[in-house]
Design a protein around this motif. Structure first.
Motif, mmCIF file in Angstrom:
data_model
loop_
_atom_site.group_PDB
_atom_site.id
_atom_site.type_symbol
_atom_site.label_atom_id
_atom_site.label_comp_id
_atom_site.label_asym_id
_atom_site.label_seq_id
_atom_site.Cartn_x
_atom_site.Cartn_y
_atom_site.Cartn_z
ATOM 1 N N ASP A 225 -9.976 48.242 27.116
ATOM 2 C CA ASP A 225 -9.331 46.896 27.429
ATOM 3 C C ASP A 225 -9.084 46.786 28.593
ATOM 4 O O ASP A 225 -8.814 47.307 29.362
ATOM 5 C CB ASP A 225 -7.981 47.041 26.757
ATOM 6 C CG ASP A 225 -7.094 45.780 26.443
ATOM 7 O OD1 ASP A 225 -7.521 44.654 27.273
ATOM 8 O OD2 ASP A 225 -6.163 45.670 25.645
ATOM 9 N N ARG B 177 -8.837 40.462 21.027
ATOM 10 C CA ARG B 177 -9.587 41.742 20.255
ATOM 11 C C ARG B 177 -10.493 41.214 19.213
ATOM 12 O O ARG B 177 -9.761 40.279 18.347
ATOM 13 C CB ARG B 177 -8.418 42.601 19.711
ATOM 14 C CG ARG B 177 -9.012 43.914 18.979
ATOM 15 C CD ARG B 177 -8.866 45.103 19.849
ATOM 16 N NE ARG B 177 -9.376 45.936 18.698
ATOM 17 C CZ ARG B 177 -10.064 47.001 19.101
ATOM 18 N NH1 ARG B 177 -10.117 47.403 20.159
ATOM 19 N NH2 ARG B 177 -10.501 47.899 18.147
ATOM 20 N N ASN C 93 -15.565 45.266 21.913
ATOM 21 C CA ASN C 93 -14.577 44.810 20.840
ATOM 22 C C ASN C 93 -13.649 43.759 21.494
ATOM 23 O O ASN C 93 -12.768 43.558 20.682
ATOM 24 C CB ASN C 93 -13.753 46.099 20.730
ATOM 25 C CG ASN C 93 -14.448 46.840 19.810
ATOM 26 O OD1 ASN C 93 -15.136 46.606 18.992
ATOM 27 N ND2 ASN C 93 -14.139 48.313 20.000
ATOM 28 N N TYR C 94 -13.835 43.176 22.548
ATOM 29 C CA TYR C 94 -12.977 42.155 23.205
ATOM 30 C C TYR C 94 -14.018 40.892 23.627
ATOM 31 O O TYR C 94 -14.921 41.133 23.819
ATOM 32 C CB TYR C 94 -12.114 42.679 24.473
ATOM 33 C CG TYR C 94 -11.115 43.766 24.249
ATOM 34 C CD1 TYR C 94 -9.878 43.438 23.937
ATOM 35 C CD2 TYR C 94 -11.589 45.219 24.189
ATOM 36 C CE1 TYR C 94 -9.030 44.664 23.309
ATOM 37 C CE2 TYR C 94 -10.599 46.260 24.069
ATOM 38 C CZ TYR C 94 -9.384 45.879 23.459
ATOM 39 O OH TYR C 94 -8.685 46.862 23.256
#
Ligand SMILES: NC(=O)CC[C@H](N)C(=O)O
Length: 359
Positions: free
Chosen positions: A220, A260, A288-289
């Protein structure tokens, strides 16, 4: 030997062990790559993830050392529907089994990957473990495991190093780079210096580079606030390119928001629309983001690419500063090669910035 893939919601898949016999836990991601096994397994953006290959049969000819994208593997495991019998033989030095065993990476084959992929699509991405048994303690252990939040720190270079050539000097901020990013810069004669993720803006400018590139990487982007600050301090002073995690860093540095995704984009055949030309390209993705659409209007960026399947933002360009980003992986590896030209646009952006400066 039997192995179990146990999902954090308690679902269990049973298959046959391939590679290391160790147990392992990570976040499950499903890739649609049908080739390019070496590039995928060695791509550091998969750090701490268990990669599920959805192809019915994968890797027919063995591992090719020319296709590695990093030295140390950092994914947590690999799951296959099926692999050829000769690739299960670890005494064959070019086999997949040998490669996985030597690098201590566990794998499971003969798993119903279609059912597994459908499960992830329905319930979203989740943690899973590769285990020897499927008792209840295993599920408790998975639930208790917290995915680390220092993934970039783990994979980024600890020391600066050069990738010399005779062209533009590029400060490459290593957030978990793939060798193919450096290969593409080398093809364009860039004289690169690769720097740790937490290098300050002052130290970068001290090297007098022509441009800065924030690479792809795992996790992230909120986990690396120091990189976001560096990007803010460089913005407008020097041409900047962001790829993958680098794109998210540039977006956050400029006031965008990140969300997300439910199960992300993973694979080399995701259709992406270049808005200016209306060309659709198939590009390599592992994310994934994504940048949220919600407050884009309040930033100084316009959207250059979006995903045809789900409208996800896949590229940005600053309205006045020499800053461009792509969420997908233009270096391909594995293919397609549709988006390699993005590196040429980066060079053009550096050229125009230099000419503008001289006027
Ligand atoms: N491709 C990448 O660099 C991955 C970016 C980020 N780790 C994500 O999952 O979205």
């Amino acid at each position: 030997m039997k192995k179990y893939l146990i999902l954090e919601d308690g679902t269990v898949f049973r298959g046959d062990s391939v590679g290391a016999t160790s147990i392992s836990t990570g976040e499950l991601v499903v890739t649609n790559n049908i080739g390019g096994l070496e590039q995928t397994i060695t791509d550091q953006t998969y750090n701490d993830q268990i990669i599920v290959f959805i192809a019915p049969l994968i890797n027919t000819i063995g591992m090719n050392r020319d296709d590695y994208e990093s030295i140390a593997l950092s994914c947590k495991g690999v799951i296959f529907n099926s692999i050829p019998v000769n690739q299960m033989n670890a005494s064959n030095p070019s086999s997949l089994a040998h490669f996985l065993e030597k690098r201590h990476l566990p794998g499971i084959t003969n798993i119903n990957v279609q059912r597994l992929a459908a499960h992830i699509k329905k319930h979203g991405s989740m943690k899973a473990s590769i285990m020897d048994t499927d008792d209840e303690h295993a599920i408790d252990q998975i639930r208790a495991l917290v995915i680390p939040r220092d993934r970039v720190k783990t994979v980024s270079t600890k020391q600066p190093y050069p990738n010399p050539n005779v062209g533009f000097k590029i400060a490459v901020i290593d957030l978990g780079l793939k060798f193919s990013i450096l290969r593409q810069l080398s093809i364009r004669k860039c004289d690169s210096v690769i720097l740790p993720y937490n290098t300050s803006a002052e130290d970068i400018m001290e090297l007098d580079p022509d441009a800065v590139l924030f690479t792809s990487g795992p996790g992230d982007p909120h986990e690396i606030p120091e990189t976001i600050t560096t990007c803010q301090q460089l913005e407008g002073k020097i041409p900047i390119m962001g790829i993958g995690l680098g794109h998210l860093v540039v977006a956050l540095a400029n006031g965008a928001e990140i969300e997300r995704m439910r199960y992300g984009h993973h694979g080399s055949n995701v259709p992406t629309l270049e808005i200016a030309t209306e060309n659709i390209e198939f590009s390599n993705h592992n994310h994934n983001y994504a940048v949220a659409h919600s407050n884009m209007a309040r930033t100084n960026f316009f959207i250059t690419y979006r995903c045809v399947n789900d409208n996800v933002i896949e590229g940005l360009r600053h309205r006045s500063d020499p800053t461009m980003t792509v969420q997908f992986q233009p270096e391909a590896a594995p293919g397609t090669h549709d988006a390699l030209y993005v590196f040429d646009e980066f060079i053009e952006m550096i050229n125009s910035f230099k000419q503008g400066k001289q006027l």
